[in-house]
Scaffold this active site. Structure first.
Site, mmCIF file in Angstrom:
data_model
loop_
_atom_site.group_PDB
_atom_site.id
_atom_site.type_symbol
_atom_site.label_atom_id
_atom_site.label_comp_id
_atom_site.label_asym_id
_atom_site.label_seq_id
_atom_site.Cartn_x
_atom_site.Cartn_y
_atom_site.Cartn_z
ATOM 1 N N HIS A 358 0.793 -1.230 0.000
ATOM 2 C CA HIS A 358 0.000 0.000 0.000
ATOM 3 C C HIS A 358 0.821 1.274 0.000
ATOM 4 O O HIS A 358 0.281 2.340 0.282
ATOM 5 C CB HIS A 358 -0.897 0.041 1.235
ATOM 6 C CG HIS A 358 -2.116 -0.809 1.126
ATOM 7 N ND1 HIS A 358 -3.288 -0.363 0.568
ATOM 8 C CD2 HIS A 358 -2.343 -2.084 1.484
ATOM 9 C CE1 HIS A 358 -4.187 -1.326 0.604
ATOM 10 N NE2 HIS A 358 -3.645 -2.384 1.162
ATOM 11 N N LYS A 550 -9.089 13.762 4.031
ATOM 12 C CA LYS A 550 -8.142 12.659 4.068
ATOM 13 C C LYS A 550 -7.252 12.865 5.281
ATOM 14 O O LYS A 550 -7.237 13.956 5.865
ATOM 15 C CB LYS A 550 -7.301 12.611 2.796
ATOM 16 C CG LYS A 550 -6.709 13.962 2.389
ATOM 17 C CD LYS A 550 -6.065 13.929 1.017
ATOM 18 C CE LYS A 550 -7.029 13.872 -0.137
ATOM 19 N NZ LYS A 550 -6.948 12.675 -0.940
ATOM 20 N N ARG A 551 -6.504 11.854 5.669
ATOM 21 C CA ARG A 551 -5.561 12.022 6.758
ATOM 22 C C ARG A 551 -4.628 13.195 6.466
ATOM 23 O O ARG A 551 -4.312 13.464 5.298
ATOM 24 C CB ARG A 551 -4.725 10.738 6.922
ATOM 25 C CG ARG A 551 -5.514 9.574 7.472
ATOM 26 C CD ARG A 551 -6.084 9.886 8.809
ATOM 27 N NE ARG A 551 -5.047 10.013 9.806
ATOM 28 C CZ ARG A 551 -4.870 9.184 10.822
ATOM 29 N NH1 ARG A 551 -5.689 8.178 11.005
ATOM 30 N NH2 ARG A 551 -3.897 9.368 11.678
ATOM 31 N N LYS A 556 0.385 14.649 1.194
ATOM 32 C CA LYS A 556 -0.932 14.931 0.616
ATOM 33 C C LYS A 556 -1.120 16.429 0.352
ATOM 34 O O LYS A 556 -2.020 16.834 -0.354
ATOM 35 C CB LYS A 556 -2.024 14.399 1.536
ATOM 36 C CG LYS A 556 -2.052 12.864 1.629
ATOM 37 C CD LYS A 556 -3.210 12.394 2.487
ATOM 38 C CE LYS A 556 -3.247 10.900 2.735
ATOM 39 N NZ LYS A 556 -4.047 10.162 1.743
ATOM 40 N N THR A 658 -8.621 6.731 -2.350
ATOM 41 C CA THR A 658 -9.974 6.251 -2.633
ATOM 42 C C THR A 658 -10.995 7.370 -2.447
ATOM 43 O O THR A 658 -12.091 7.275 -2.997
ATOM 44 C CB THR A 658 -10.371 5.045 -1.754
ATOM 45 O OG1 THR A 658 -10.049 5.331 -0.392
ATOM 46 C CG2 THR A 658 -9.653 3.786 -2.210
ATOM 47 N N LYS A 662 -14.599 8.107 -4.446
ATOM 48 C CA LYS A 662 -15.889 8.384 -3.794
ATOM 49 C C LYS A 662 -16.458 9.710 -4.291
ATOM 50 O O LYS A 662 -17.650 9.824 -4.581
ATOM 51 C CB LYS A 662 -15.706 8.468 -2.274
ATOM 52 C CG LYS A 662 -15.196 7.214 -1.617
ATOM 53 C CD LYS A 662 -14.742 7.516 -0.181
ATOM 54 C CE LYS A 662 -13.900 6.405 0.374
ATOM 55 N NZ LYS A 662 -13.206 6.786 1.633
HETATM 56 C C1 PLP Z 1 -11.952 7.007 1.909
HETATM 57 C C2 PLP Z 1 -11.511 7.384 3.250
HETATM 58 C C3 PLP Z 1 -10.164 7.655 3.488
HETATM 59 C C4 PLP Z 1 -9.110 7.641 2.396
HETATM 60 O O1 PLP Z 1 -8.987 8.907 1.804
HETATM 61 P P1 PLP Z 1 -7.788 9.225 0.768
HETATM 62 O O2 PLP Z 1 -8.127 10.535 0.203
HETATM 63 O O3 PLP Z 1 -7.816 8.141 -0.231
HETATM 64 O O4 PLP Z 1 -6.550 9.233 1.571
HETATM 65 C C5 PLP Z 1 -9.788 8.001 4.764
HETATM 66 N N1 PLP Z 1 -10.687 8.084 5.756
HETATM 67 C C6 PLP Z 1 -11.996 7.837 5.559
HETATM 68 C C7 PLP Z 1 -12.951 7.969 6.692
HETATM 69 C C8 PLP Z 1 -12.456 7.480 4.309
HETATM 70 O O5 PLP Z 1 -13.763 7.217 4.116
#
Ligand code: PLP
Length: 814
Positions: A358, A550-551, A556, A658, A662
């Protein structure tokens, strides 16, 4: 709306069941029930509607004796269960009617459903999306994980800085879980080993912990299949409570051994900045793996004898390196306990495991000090050494005289303290390795795992991540789901997301576009209500909803996002409305508690939010809302409202992402770099519908490699200079800003300044596009129409075809 055809319950029946559960499980009546009583009784009622399907699934599996996928993951970010299970069991409408008939507010009850605290971020949410797709695709599968008492912390802001509070998510009990305290596994740690002839040894552990299983149901959507996720909780034997100490008033000492065992499953990702914290993490990993392997073997033995068929009936997917200690554990079981010859055991092991990588960041590749392993898992270290010895002999035979290659491939990292490289162990002990997006998989074979890819190219695969359209459309965005279903005729498309392509023509239909816009506006209103109550910010429901969720991680580049907000602030202040449209900038995300650099960015974002929102010149155009405690529940609220998806990591750093998928599936257009799965999103939605900016991975690597002087950008770009100056001594000054800017101007590891101008100009193009609402809506619809590829059902199909070679087992009929 989305009734599964074989559900026949009526509101009266559900009402009857609910009252029954209220009486039997809570010992109360509807007149005296608390909201918690009603919630628990409702959850049990919904669960009952899945149980028959689970039992039929189990029977079908038992009869077919199929090959099973076992998914091992340290994390699952499942999200709330009630809404999902109501929809999947087809009881959503009847349950609502039943509650209303009883004079109960369904929303009040639903609000008590707590998101299980079993995950952290993208990796855990991916695991949940894959389990959802596995069940929906009728694939025989079990997810294994740890039943943490405390999940990832709850995030609050104090003076704009992140504060962490414990997440005791199951405080009132988790009604979705079946516990089996009589079905425990005994797991050893520490102790010593003794040779027992040949390659065998006897390990006498110095400490034993009990693993208690529980399971939660994982229903498929629109099918009878219900799989499970099995979670392990650490407990001590009853006799470890020291009655004599207690009698003497030494209450702490009396429970010491009990507490020590329990700590293994107490928290997700304990702080690993201390030696003890690191040991606890490794303990967790082994605990998960040892319990799960015993369970997998038990299940195999229900229908099979001997070991010949094991690798035909079992495939174990390792979600990142956390469960990789399973490889020496299976070897230990086969060689030491089952008496198999080493070669036979190795051949079985190598046919059972597959590994998903990952990351690309070398510092994120897990290693464990040999000394720690020797103490905690002495037998496993011996086995790892032997695996490495045999492997390096193969390498030496293939590449005679290439000592450098031996060093690069070795499972043991030399130089200073010896360490075990878990990713290397994973590759050597698996039959397949995959990255999680096309670019990531390519870069893995070219950089991080290059020597392995050269040696065993056929073992490397790509499986691009995906997301569950049930969770992120059906559950999260009922408005858009209804609109799409009306157009496509029914809800079957939720199981066949390529059918979204049929929406392409709808982009040309002005009436459809108006309804699309109305749904988005409604969702922005819901988000605005949340932002007001949780962050005290009032958002304009007609403003462009610009989302970065995101985190918090430096790669990022939330900092780049903040710098652009400052640019807009400055422009509005001086009356220059270039690139200015009404915008709501929404942030969500947590930072690891010890990650100070990320926390500084967070504080800056909150400081900027405060100044911008309070400025009467600026606030009509620009609002910034940092919504606290980002999790799946919050994601379900933010994503449906989004118009713009910020995916701006430095190219070559994000494995897949991801949230990009979404957001795309909810009609947001992307502004982003060519990183992770952004590349594939752009390929599919078309360059017209993707605001691309910045360096690609090759350019970024080249700039990194040469002498890079971020200060030049500062000196040459007036807007950038003004933005940075405003952070150091200006209106946005906050604690740590000097450190932040110091790093930016001297090192700028993630090339934020190099991409700044391209990003700001690209945001101007976004604003220009937003001004034409009809055209923006067309693009939004086309985006969704072309994003079907990012369903986790497709991801599961790829795994099934390329790696797992498993077949669906149709569920039994009602
Ligand atoms: C999808 C999701 C992530 C991942 O987000 P990225 O932008 O891909 O890092 C992290 N936390 C939650 C709660 C999510 O639903």
């Amino acid at each position: 709306m989305t009734q599964v055809s074989h559900v026949r319950a009526t509101p009266t029946e559900i009402e009857f069941e609910l009252l029954g559960n209220l009486a039997r499980a809570r010992g109360t009546t509807v007149e005296s029930a608390s909201a918690q009583d009603l919630y628990q009784a409702l959850a049990l009622t919904v669960r009952d509607h899945l149980i028959d399907r689970y039992i039929r699934t189990t029977k079908a599996h038992y009869e077919a004796n199929p090959r099973f996928v076992y998914y091992l993951s340290a994390e699952y970010m499942l999200g709330r269960q009630l809404g999902q299970n109501l929809l999947y069991s087809g009881t959503a409408d009847v349950a609502r009617s039943a509650l209303e008939a009883l004079g109960v507010d369904p929303a009040e009850v639903a609000a008590l459903d707590v998101e299980p605290g079993l995950g952290n971020g993208g990796l855990g949410r991916l695991a949940a999306c894959l389990l959802d797709a596995l069940a929906t695709s009728d694939i025989p599968a079990v997810g294994y994980g740890i039943r943490y008492d405390f999940g990832i912390f709850k995030q609050e802001f104090r003076g704009g800085a992140q504060a962490e509070r414990p997440d005791d998510w199951a405080y009132y009990g988790n009604p979705w879980e079946f516990r089996a305290p009589d079905d425990q596994q005994h797991i050893g740690f520490y102790g010593s080993t003794e040779p027992a002839g040949g390659n065998r040894a006897v390990w006498t552990p110095g400490e034993t912990v009990l693993g208690e299983p529980s399971h939660m149901l994982v229903p498929g959507y629109g099918t009878g299949t219900v799989n499970i996720i099995r979670l392990w909780r650490a407990r001590s034997a009853p006799e470890s409570f020291d009655l004599s100490q207690f009698g003497a008033g030494r209450y702490g000492e009396a429970v010491e051994a009990m507490v020590r065992s329990g700590t293994i499953s107490a928290v997700l990702y304990p702080d690993d900045s201390t030696e003890l914290g690191r040991e606890l993490r490794l303990k967790q990993q082994y605990f998960l793996v040892a319990c799960s392997l015993r369970d997998i073997i038990r299940r195999y033995r229900l229908r099979n004898d001997g070991w010949d068929a094991f690798a035909d009936k079992v495939v174990i997917q390792l979600n990142d390196t956390h469960p990789v200690i399973a490889i020496p554990e299976l070897m230990r079981i086969l060689v030491d306990e089952e008496g198999l010859a080493w070669e036979q055991a190795w051949s079985i092991t190598r046919r059972v495991f597959a590994y998903t990588c990952h990351t690309l960041l070398p510092e994120a590749l897990e290693t464990w000090p040999v000394g720690l392993l020797r103490r905690l898992l002495p037998r496993h270290l011996e086995i790892i050494y032997l695996i490495n010895h045999v492997f390096l002999q193969e390498v030496a035979a293939l590449y005679p005289g290439d000592a450098d290659r031996l060093r690069r491939l070795s499972i043991i990292e030399e130089g200073g303290e010896q360490r075990v490289r878990m990713a290397h162990l994973a590759v050597v002990g698996s039959f397949a390795v995959n990255g999680v997006a096309a670019l990531h998989s390519r870069l893995l074979t070219e950089t991080t795992l290059r020597a392995f890819a050269e040696m065993m190219p056929r073992q490397f695969h790509n499986v691009t991540n995906g997301i569950s359209p049930r969770r992120f459309l059906l559950v999260a965005n009922p408005g858009l789901t209804r609109l799409i279903s009306a157009r496509l005729g029914g809800t079957d498309w939720l199981r066949d997301l390529d059918r979204l392509a049929e929406l392409e023509a709808a982009a040309g239909d002005p009436d459809f576009r108006a309804r699309w816009r109305a749904v988005k506006r409604r969702n922005r209103q819901d988000l605005a209500a949340h932002a007001l109550s949780e962050a005290g910010v009032s958002l304009d429901p007609d403003a462009l909803c610009d989302v970065m969720i995101k985190r918090f991680h430096e790669y990022k580049r939330q900092l780049l996002r903040v710098l652009h907000v400052i640019v807009l602030y400055h422009r509005i202040k001086r009356g220059d409305l270039t690139g200015v449209v009404r915008r709501s900038v929404v942030f969500g995300g947590k930072a690891a508690p010890g990650y100070h650099a990320a926390k500084r960015v967070m504080l800056l974002a909150n400081t900027v939010a405060e100044v911008v929102n309070a400025d009467p010149d600026v606030a009509p155009y620009l609002k910034v809302a940092f919504l606290p405690d980002y999790n799946v529940t919050r994601a379900e609220l933010i994503i449906p409202a989004a118009d713009l998806s910020e995916q701006i990591s430095l190219a070559g750093k994000e494995a897949s992402g991801t949230s990009n998928m979404k957001l795309a599936l909810n009609g947001a257009l992307t502004i982003g770099t060519l990183d992770g799965a952004n590349v594939e999103i752009r390929d599919r939605v078309g360059a017209d519908n993707f605001f691309l900016f910045g360096m690609d991975a090759t350019e970024a690597a080249a700039l990194r490699a040469g002498p890079y002087n971020p200060r030049t950008y500062y000196e040459l770009d007036e807007e950038l200079r003004a933005a940075i100056d405003a952070v150091v001594g200006g209106p946005f000054a906050c604690e740590g800003a000097d450190l932040l800017v110091g790093e930016l101007l001297t090192r700028d590891e993630y090339l934020t300044l190099a991409d700044f101008r391209a990003y700001v100009d690209c945001q101007d193009r976004v604003a220009e596009a937003w001004r034409d609402q009809e055209e923006w809506t067309r693009r939004s619809i086309r985006n969704v129409a072309r994003s079907g590829f990012f369903s986790s059902d497709r991801t599961v199909q790829d795994y099934c075809r390329d790696i797992w070679r498993v077949e669906p087992v149709p569920p039994g009929r009602d």
